[in-house]
Design an enzyme around this catalytic site. Structure first.
Site, PDB file in Angstrom:
ATOM      1  CD  GLU A 177      -1.817  -2.381   1.371  1.00  0.00           C
ATOM      2  OE1 GLU A 177      -2.711  -3.232   1.191  1.00  0.00           O
ATOM      3  OE2 GLU A 177      -0.673  -2.665   1.788  1.00  0.00           O
ATOM      4  CG  HIS A 215      -9.583  -7.401   7.920  1.00  0.00           C
ATOM      5  ND1 HIS A 215      -8.662  -7.797   8.847  1.00  0.00           N
ATOM      6  CD2 HIS A 215      -9.043  -7.672   6.706  1.00  0.00           C
ATOM      7  CE1 HIS A 215      -7.605  -8.305   8.243  1.00  0.00           C
ATOM      8  NE2 HIS A 215      -7.802  -8.232   6.938  1.00  0.00           N
TER       9      HIS A 215
END
Length: 329
Positions: free
Chosen positions: A60, A129
Site C-alpha cells: 500500500e 478489518h
C-alpha cells in the site's frame, strides 16, 4: 434515471471517467484480472488495458506513493485500497505527502488523487478489518473526505472526486454495496462539501453519514408513521470540507439534534458535529445534543457480539425519543 446498486454506480462512474479523460487510470491490488475484491472494477481491464487498470503488489505504501508522483506529473490516478484498515500502511504517504504537497510547494504542484476504500463492520471480518477510521483523514488539512450513502451520491461524488485537483479519500461502507436506488443516466458531478437534507422536518434534526445516514432516513420515515414525529435528516456526504451551515440552520429550526455514526464515540466525527451545533446553534437548543455510535471496543468477530457493538436503528429511535422527551414532548 436507472435503478442500480451502489456497486454498479461506482463502476459506472469509473468507466465514465476513464472514457472521458485519458489521464485517468486505476491502480491497486487485484483490481485488474481479479476485477477487485468487491467487483467495482469488473470488466475495466479488458476494456481499457493494463496501462490504465494497473494491478499492484501487496504494498500500500508503495503504490500509493507511486500514484502521488503520477498525480504531481499531471495524471489523475484512482487508487483502490482493499479496505480502509490497510490504508494505515500508506498513512505517511497520504498524510505527509498527498495532503501537504500543494501547500509546501507554494501551489507549484497539485495532487489530483482519489483513494477509494471500503470500511465498516457487520461482515464478520474481525477487529482489524472492520474499522471506521475516516477520522484519521478528515482530521488532516489538505485532504478532502467524502462518504456517500446512496447510489446516486456514490456516482456523483466519485465523478467530482476524480475531477478535483486535490487529494480525495472516497469512503465506501461495505454494507451499502448491494443497496439500490435511482441514479441519473447522465454524468453530473456533485459538489464536494455540500450536505443533503434527505428528509425535511420540524421536530428534530438527525445527522449522519455513509451507512448511518441511510439508517437515519429509515428511522425518520418509521417514526413519522408510528409516532407522528417529523424528523429532519441530514446526510453529511462530505466530512472535509464539512457543511456546517446546513447543520446549524437545521438545528436552529428544529431546536434539537441527534448525531449518528458508525465509528467510536470519543473524539469522533459526531463530537465535531456536536461542537458545531454548540457553537452555532446553542441558543436555539431545547435539549442536549445526543450521539449514537459504536461501542468503544475492537469489533468482535462473533456475530451476536458484532451486532451488539454496532449502532442500530433501535439505538437511533431511543436517542430521538429521549431527546424529544428532554424538551418536553
Amino acid at each position: 434515471m436507472s435503478m442500480i446498486s451502489y456497486r454498479q454506480a461506482l463502476h459506472d462512474a469509473l468507466r465514465s471517467e476513464l472514457l472521458r479523460d485519458d489521464q485517468v487510470f486505476l491502480i491497486g491490488e487485484e483490481i485488474g484480472h481479479f476485477e477487485g475484491s468487491y467487483k467495482i472494477t469488473a470488466g475495466l481491464l479488458s476494456e481499457f488495458g493494463p496501462k490504465r487498470v494497473r494491478d499492484t503488489p501487496i504494498a500500500e505504501e508503495g503504490f500509493t506513493g507511486a500514484a502521488i508522483g503520477a498525480a504531481m506529473l499531471g495524471l489523475r490516478p484512482v487508487v483502490e485500497i482493499m479496505t480502509i484498515n490497510f490504508s494505515l500502511l500508506a498513512l505517511d504517504q497520504i498524510v505527509n505527502h498527498a495532503a501537504k504537497i500543494y501547500g509546501m510547494f507554494g501551489g507549484q504542484a497539485r495532487v489530483p488523487l482519489v483513494i477509494r476504500t471500503p470500511g465498516g463492520g457487520g461482515q464478520q471480518l474481525g477487529a482489524t478489518h472492520s474499522q471506521n477510521i475516516e477520522l484519521y483523514y478528515a482530521f488532516v488539512p489538505g485532504m478532502k473526505v467524502v462518504a456517500p450513502s446512496t447510489p446516486a451520491d456514490a456516482k456523483a461524488l466519485l465523478l467530482a472526486a476524480v475531477r478535483d485537483d486535490d487529494p480525495v479519500l472516497f469512503l465506501e461502507n461495505l454494507a451499502l454495496y448491494n443497496t439500490k436506488g435511482e441514479v441519473p443516466d447522465e454524468d453530473v458531478p456533485a459538489e464536494i462539501g455540500r450536505a443533503a437534507v434527505t428528509r425535511p422536518g420540524t421536530d428534530i434534526t438527525v445527522i449522519g453519514y455513509s451507512r448511518m445516514a441511510a439508517v437515519a432516513l429509515q428511522v425518520a420515515e418509521q417514526l413519522a408513521e408510528t409516532d407522528g414525529i417529523d424528523a429532519e435528516v441530514i446526510d453529511l456526504r462530505s466530512l472535509r470540507p464539512l457543511d456546517r451551515e446546513t447543520i446549524i440552520n437545521s438545528v436552529r429550526r428544529t431546536n434539537c439534534a441527534v448525531v449518528v455514526e458508525d465509528d467510536w464515540l470519543s473524539y469522533g466525527i459526531g463530537a465535531e458535529i456536536a461542537a458545531t451545533v454548540a457553537e452555532g446553534a446553542f441558543d436555539w437548543l431545547d435539549a442536549p445534543v445526543r450521539r449514537v455510535a459504536m461501542s468503544e471496543v475492537p469489533l468482535p468477530y462473533a456475530k451476536p457480539l458484532e451486532t451488539a457493538a454496532l449502532p442500530s436503528a433501535a439505538d437511533v429511535i431511543t436517542a430521538i425519543r429521549q431527546t424529544l422527551a428532554a424538551r418536553g414532548r
